[in-house]
Design an enzyme around this catalytic site. Structure first.
Site, PDB file in Angstrom:
ATOM      1  N   ALA A   7       0.858  -1.179   0.000  1.00  0.00           N
ATOM      2  CA  ALA A   7       0.000   0.000   0.000  1.00  0.00           C
ATOM      3  C   ALA A   7       0.893   1.228   0.000  1.00  0.00           C
ATOM      4  O   ALA A   7       2.062   1.156   0.384  1.00  0.00           O
ATOM      5  CB  ALA A   7      -0.890  -0.008   1.236  1.00  0.00           C
ATOM      6  N   GLY A  14       0.834  -5.159   1.034  1.00  0.00           N
ATOM      7  CA  GLY A  14      -0.409  -5.266   0.275  1.00  0.00           C
ATOM      8  C   GLY A  14      -0.198  -5.818  -1.128  1.00  0.00           C
ATOM      9  O   GLY A  14      -1.126  -6.361  -1.731  1.00  0.00           O
ATOM     10  N   GLU A  68      -0.300  -9.447  -0.595  1.00  0.00           N
ATOM     11  CA  GLU A  68      -1.692  -9.790  -0.256  1.00  0.00           C
ATOM     12  C   GLU A  68      -2.565  -9.806  -1.513  1.00  0.00           C
ATOM     13  O   GLU A  68      -3.427 -10.677  -1.675  1.00  0.00           O
ATOM     14  CB  GLU A  68      -2.228  -8.803   0.789  1.00  0.00           C
ATOM     15  CG  GLU A  68      -1.565  -9.022   2.153  1.00  0.00           C
ATOM     16  CD  GLU A  68      -1.840  -7.918   3.147  1.00  0.00           C
ATOM     17  OE1 GLU A  68      -1.722  -6.730   2.767  1.00  0.00           O
ATOM     18  OE2 GLU A  68      -2.167  -8.230   4.304  1.00  0.00           O
ATOM     19  N   GLU A  88       5.305  -5.209   7.087  1.00  0.00           N
ATOM     20  CA  GLU A  88       4.540  -4.222   7.855  1.00  0.00           C
ATOM     21  C   GLU A  88       5.078  -4.030   9.269  1.00  0.00           C
ATOM     22  O   GLU A  88       4.952  -2.954   9.854  1.00  0.00           O
ATOM     23  CB  GLU A  88       3.054  -4.639   7.927  1.00  0.00           C
ATOM     24  CG  GLU A  88       2.314  -4.521   6.610  1.00  0.00           C
ATOM     25  CD  GLU A  88       2.394  -5.757   5.728  1.00  0.00           C
ATOM     26  OE1 GLU A  88       3.298  -6.592   5.940  1.00  0.00           O
ATOM     27  OE2 GLU A  88       1.555  -5.880   4.820  1.00  0.00           O
TER      28      GLU A  88
END
Ligand code: DAK
Length: 256
Positions: free
Chosen positions: A71, A107, A110, A130
């Site tokens: 992200a 992300g 993911e 993260e």
């Protein structure tokens, strides 16, 4: 190589084969960091392909350096990843293949893990970093990674930020195949072509049924599987599939 069917600065969609769409994340300067605008555009792109009546398989990719580095951290201070965009990313009924070269982090990993199949470059770098930001994966990483590679490796990756290579991802069952970087797209597109040759409704039903193995009890999933089987059996395509087998010819699917 193919017709471009949509070009927006941040998401490029091409149609390399009749029923296959190739969707490319395109923010190369920030390693395809998934801003909310990118997530929204990607979601809208997948929704449009899902509904176009033509597309039967999607290959999702980035570029040589990155599938996606996560992200967009620059947005974290203001609002962080917007749930309504990210949730739409998981909702497509089309079979999807992640074609991963370079980085797939946070992300980005993911997103790749939410696809139905994953082809990775041998030297790709996959991880959930993260923890280095003082948070944990928030888009499925703790669950999908743990189910894919098991608790031992997932714990190392999520608590210590350990990265794994594409080759390791294949060894641990996270990726379907690890190949030299230049083979990633050809292999993914070939698989997509094969997916697109199957009966479309059966592929969609199969994808849903497999996802349910992780979402509800075995009992409920077995009942749903049986119901999906009987309802597919009523379709024109199933009649065609059975007739073609008995006639010793190849079936011609109508998607009905
Ligand atoms: N966000 C924003 N910019 C990024 C970025 C990212 N994730 N990753 C890289 N960039 C930018 C860099 O800032 C740099 O920009 P400039 O300085 O040139 O302007 C440019 O991309 C090139 O990066 P580097 O110069 O750092 O390149 P290096 O090769 O030296 O290093 C790196 C590559 C990947 C090791 C490094 O860039 C890095 O550590 N990036 C951050 C990786 C990361 O921590 N990813 C996880 C982010 S957290 C949720 C949905 C999603 C999520 C959570 C919840 N919900 C819906 C609830 C997801 C969270 C995450 O992904």
């Amino acid at each position: 190589m193919s017709d471009e069917i949509g070009h927006d600065d941040i998401v490029v969609t091409e149609r390399p084969h009749e029923h296959v769409a190739l969707v490319r994340l395109n923010r190369p300067k920030v390693l395809n960091a998934l801003s909310n605008a990118l997530a929204a555009k990607l979601a809208a792109t997948l929704e449009a392909l899902d509904a176009d009546g033509v597309t039967r398989a999607v290959v999702l990719t980035g570029d040589e350096r990155a599938f996606a580095a996560g992200a967009d951290i620059a947005e974290f201070a203001a609002e962080g990843p917007r749930l309504e965009e990210w949730d739409r990313l998981w909702a497509t009924g089309l079979p999807t293949i992640a074609a991963v070269r370079g980085l797939a982090l946070g992300g980005g990993l993911e997103l790749a893990m939410s696809c139905d199949l994953m082809i990775v470059a041998d030297d790709a770098r996959l991880g959930q970093p993260e923890i280095n930001l003082g948070v944990i994966p928030g888009a499925g990483g703790t669950q999908r990674l743990t189910r894919a590679v098991g608790k031992t490796l997932a714990t190392e990756m999520i608590l210590l930020g350990r990265e794994i290579s594409g080759r390791e991802a294949e060894q641990h069952g996270l990726a379907n195949r690890s190949v030299p970087a230049e083979r990633v797209l050809p292999v993914a597109l070939e698989l997509a072509k094969r997916l697109a040759q199957q009966a479309p409704n059966a592929v969609r039903a199969a994808k849903r049924a497999i996802a349910q193995a992780f979402e509800q009890s075995l009992h409920a999933s077995l009942l749903d599987e049986r119901q999906a089987f009987y309802s597919l059996l009523q379709t024109e395509d199933a009649r065609e599939g059975v007739a073609a087998f008995l006639d010793k010819r190849k079936p011609v699917w109508q998607g009905r």
